[in-house]
Design an enzyme around this catalytic site. Structure first.
Site, PDB file in Angstrom:
ATOM      1  N   GLU A 223       1.928 -14.096   1.607  1.00 21.44           N
ATOM      2  CA  GLU A 223       0.664 -13.862   2.311  1.00 21.44           C
ATOM      3  C   GLU A 223      -0.235 -15.094   2.284  1.00 21.44           C
ATOM      4  OE1 GLU A 223      -0.920 -10.269   0.644  1.00 21.44           O
ATOM      5  OE2 GLU A 223       0.496  -9.004   1.724  1.00 21.44           O
ATOM      6  N   GLU A 288       8.592  -6.041   1.795  1.00 19.85           N
ATOM      7  CA  GLU A 288       7.854  -4.976   1.117  1.00 19.85           C
ATOM      8  C   GLU A 288       7.884  -3.749   2.018  1.00 19.85           C
ATOM      9  OE1 GLU A 288       3.871  -6.177  -0.028  1.00 19.85           O
ATOM     10  OE2 GLU A 288       4.562  -8.131  -0.730  1.00 19.85           O
TER      11      GLU A 288
END
Length: 812
Positions: A223, A288
């Site tokens: 991220e 994820e």
């Protein structure tokens, strides 16, 4: 170096039986490595290479983690050993094919979890014993891959993953999560002066960890958006190590800096769309998915139905492995699980560190059973009379596995035995016509309504991570019904009972066998006694609310809880519009109650305030049976409902629960694939799941019948009745209000009774993520009319739930 020499050898550590079951480890030299000088003309580096050849090496994989021992020896000019170092090494090949990541030429399936380093007492300081515990539990639950989120981890972790067999994505500690809040500053990934710092972290990771067989991909971080600096990082890694894949989710998970399409929390239908895109030649592996925050992981079976059937989908990593709570002493000295804000820390993210499929001490969440089931390597299916057993391993046969079968009729075991299955090669299947199985004679002689066949696969010998007999796969299939069974109505018998009206109470009783008191003003049962023993304290009322779970809260104004509270579903009161006796005889009484559900404090006279109108008709028979017919008519402008059912309260002593349905562990409509149908027995305390932040819990799905009894056998039987489908049940010493009030599990206070829910419909728990509404449409409970019937019966030690259930069906 003129005065020193370096020698290197590779040893294969095998085993040899020397009698009395004793095993000696034997080391065989399989290669001698020669030292040669090498020159890197670009960097101007002069060094040495050790090179040699291992003939026919045993390859490393997560299924077969074959390792060799590399020994490097430093000697002086006289041949004296100055130093000797060793490490474990493995041989394996990572390669590419269209839409596939290949290990040793096979498109292995990534059945993974994300793992933070976390210890319940020491925080981020990890212990080897904790690492071993993680790997043992992971392997026992069919997990074969980890993503090191979001930093390189302790070096021992890599050695253990090599040893146990765990595919790994190693991830650089680069993250800019939250940087979007600083819009006036140029993003670091776009700044040339940040490139060297980012590269330093990537280089350090690769150079430290490059010799570990378990690592199949390098990750550029987590991220951290996307910019030219990432292109530099990916370029360096590809130049340094072309033998592994490159992984990076930032920038949309499909940039040129990743060899894997690796989205986060993408919905099932969207990953299928990418996999079916002919222009996308990379495999899709979810970095994820299935956010495990509290009571969660709904829908995970739908992901794996898609993954197992769609070319180009190659698995994913659940977020995440362990609840990152810490033990903290309370005021009374007892310890409890603490999370954000419990240490006076500000700012904090509250319980957003509690996303695991295990508690901090590695006790499994109920969802871990579901993970084990969807990840299991031996699949069993039943279609068109064929039971298919599939070995989804890529390298292992079923030679070291033992197959067992057991058949149940209406929850009772009819028979069991070993299943003679020939060795199934990797990626192959074995078919059995179900009529040819050893269970067939039991099926033909049974008169049960439902017959389930369960096939269990166990290890026949011990491994590093499990003892012989450990179950790796278990599947249940329903065999065809022999005949049609139809609901049977309760027959009015000559068993007379008395009816008395005393002020505001209607008392119904038959000698000392049973007694029910209705409150005329509310239309609810005030008490119920069986053989003079108090069983029910108060009830039965409609119920549409549940204690919110984390997934109900995600999405701010669009969250389920926001919509529920805006519609006052959490704040309803039940007004009895009418309560009347429709039919009264010596053998049967019918009592009709009409409830209007309005927001607390609202005016009953305004029709716009009536959110639900519920008609409840009780038919009470001399046998003590009570048939409750419910018709629910909600306002059409309500959002999807948490549940539609009834709630009542039992005496605390009615704490022994037996049910025929899914179990034995907690399950919900969108998380029940692993829960087999059977007869289970637990007490109320065992039913409860102690999520660190309390909420809806302890549910059991597809329940055919349930009994609540005290230690002497007195209690209540309940089931759906007539053509109504199976019910969702829960029973707890903690009321819905209490589960909603407490912010920590240790704050929960037991009530004076047992709160029971029998739900005709219960909304799914969701879990695709925890920050947006994630319950799939099929598991929502729309605000439309519903009708259902429930049977309640007194029960003693002289009869059973099975007997009562069988009495309400007949052969057609």
């Amino acid at each position: 170096m003129a005065n020193f020499t370096i020698e290197a050898e590779i040893f294969d550590t095998g085993s040899c039986y020397v009698g009395n079951g004793h095993v000696d480890l034997l080391s065989t030299n399989v290669a001698h490595l020669q030292m040669t000088q090498s020159v890197d003309y670009i960097l101007g580096f002069i060094g040495y290479h050790l090179s040699g050849k291992v003939q026919m090496p045993k390859l490393w994989s997560a299924e077969q983690p074959n390792l060799y021992t590399l020994v490097i020896t430093l000697k002086d000019a006289s041949g004296l050993i100055i130093d000797c170092e060793s490490c474990q090494v493995g041989f394996r090949q990572i390669s590419k094919a269209p839409k596939q990541l290949l290990v040793n030429g096979q498109p292995v399936m990534i059945r993974g979890v994300n793992r933070h380093e976390h210890h319940p007492r020491l925080g981020k300081t990890n212990l080897e014993s904790c690492m071993v515990r993680d790997l043992v539990l992971m392997k026992q639950h069919n997990i074969n891959a980890v993503r090191n989120s979001h930093y390189p981890q302790h070096q021992r972790w890599y050695e253990l993953c090599d040893l146990f067999g765990m595919y790994m994505i190693d991830e650089a500690n680069i993250e800019t999560h939250g940087f979007h809040l600083s819009r006036n500053i140029k993003h670091p990934t776009l700044e040339p002066n940040w490139a060297s710092s980012m590269l330093d972290r990537v280089v350090g990771m690769v150079e430290r960890d490059k010799n570990h067989a378990c690592i199949i991909a390098w990750s550029l971080g987590n991220e951290a958006s996307y910019g030219p600096n990432h292109a530099a990082l990916s370029g360096w890694i590809r130049g340094k190590d072309s033998s592994r894949f490159l992984h990076y989710e930032g920038g949309g998970s499909r940039t040129s800096s990743t060899d894997i399409v690796c989205p986060m929390y993408m919905r099932v239908w969207d990953i299928v769309k990418i996999a079916e895109d002919p222009a996308e030649i990379r495999p899709l592996i979810l970095c994820e998915y299935s956010h495990a925050m509290g009571n969660s992981n709904g829908n995970i079976h739908e992901y794996w139905e898609a993954i197992d059937s769609t070319f180009g989908l190659q698995g994913g990593f659940i977020w995440d492995w362990v609840d990152q709570g810490l033990l903290k002493p309370g005021a009374d000295g007892s310890k409890h699980w603490a999370y954000g804000g419990d240490f006076g820390d500000t700012p904090n993210d509250l319980n957003f560190c509690l996303n695991g499929i295990t508690w901090p001490d590695r006790s499994p969440h109920p969802a871990l059973h579901e993970v084990k089931f969807v990840y299991q390597p031996i699949k069993v299916s039943h279609k068109e009379g064929i039971i298919k057993i599939t070995n989804t391993h890529f390298f292992l046969t079923t030679e070291t596995l033992k197959f067992d079968w057991v058949i149940h009729g209406d929850g009772r075991e009819l028979g069991s035995g070993n299943l003679n299955v020939p060795t199934i090669e990797p990626q192959k299947s074995y078919d059995i016509r179900w009529e040819s199985g050893p269970w067939y004679s039991l099926w033909t002689s049974s008169e049960d309504m439902e017959i389930f066949l369960t096939i269990t696969v166990k290890l026949s010998c011990s491994t590093r991570w499990a003892e012989s007999g450990h179950v790796i796969s278990s599947a249940q299939v329903q065999l065809p019904a022999k005949q049609e069974f139809v609901p049977r109505s309760i027959q009015v018998t000559n068993a007379a009972f008395s009816t008395e009206v005393l002020d505001d109470t209607i008392k119904l009783s038959r000698q000392n066998l049973w007694e029910i008191k209705f409150k005329k003003q509310t239309g609810a049962i005030e008490s119920w006694k069986v053989d003079g023993i108090p069983v029910m304290q108060n009830g039965i009322l409609p119920c549409f609310w549940r204690a919110p779970i984390d997934n109900d809260k995600g999405g701010e104004g669009q969250s389920y809880i926001s919509k529920w509270k805006a519609a006052n579903i959490n704040n309803l009161t039940f007004i009895t519009e009418t309560c009347s006796a429709l039919n009264v005889t010596d053998n049967q009484v019918k009592i009709a109650v009409v409830y209007l559900c309005i927001p607390e404090g609202a005016s009953q006279s305004e029709k716009s305030n009536v959110f639900f109108k519920v008609d409840m008709i009780y038919s009470i028979y001399g046998s003590g049976d009570v048939i409750l017919e419910c018709s629910v008519n909600p306002s059409s402008d309500l959002p999807p409902l948490p549940r539609v059912g009834v709630e009542f309260h039992l005496e605390k002593s009615m704490d022994l629960i037996k049910w025929y349905g899914r179990g034995p562990f907690e399950c919900y409509p969108d998380r029940k694939a692993a829960a087999h149908v059977g007869v289970y027995e637990q007490n109320v305390d065992e039913m409860h799941e102690p999520y660190i932040v309390p909420g809806e819990c302890s549910g059991r799905s597809d329940v055919r019948w349930v009994t609540f009894q005290n230690e002497d056998g007195h209690g209540i039987y309940a089931s759906m009745y007539g053509s109504s489908p199976h019910t969702q049940i829960s029973a707890s010493y903690y009321s819905t209000a209490e589960l909603e009030r407490a912010t920590h599990v240790e704050e929960l206070v037991k009530g004076d009774n047992i709160e029971v829910h029998l739900d005709y419909k219960h909304m799914g728990i969701g879990g695709d993520d925890s920050w947006s509404p994630s319950v799939h449409d099929k598991y929502l409970v729309p605000a439309v009319p519903y009708s259902f019937s429930i049977r309640l019966s007194p029960i003693t030690a002289k009869n059973s739930g099975y007997d009562i259930f069988r009495s309400q069906v007949q052969k057609n």
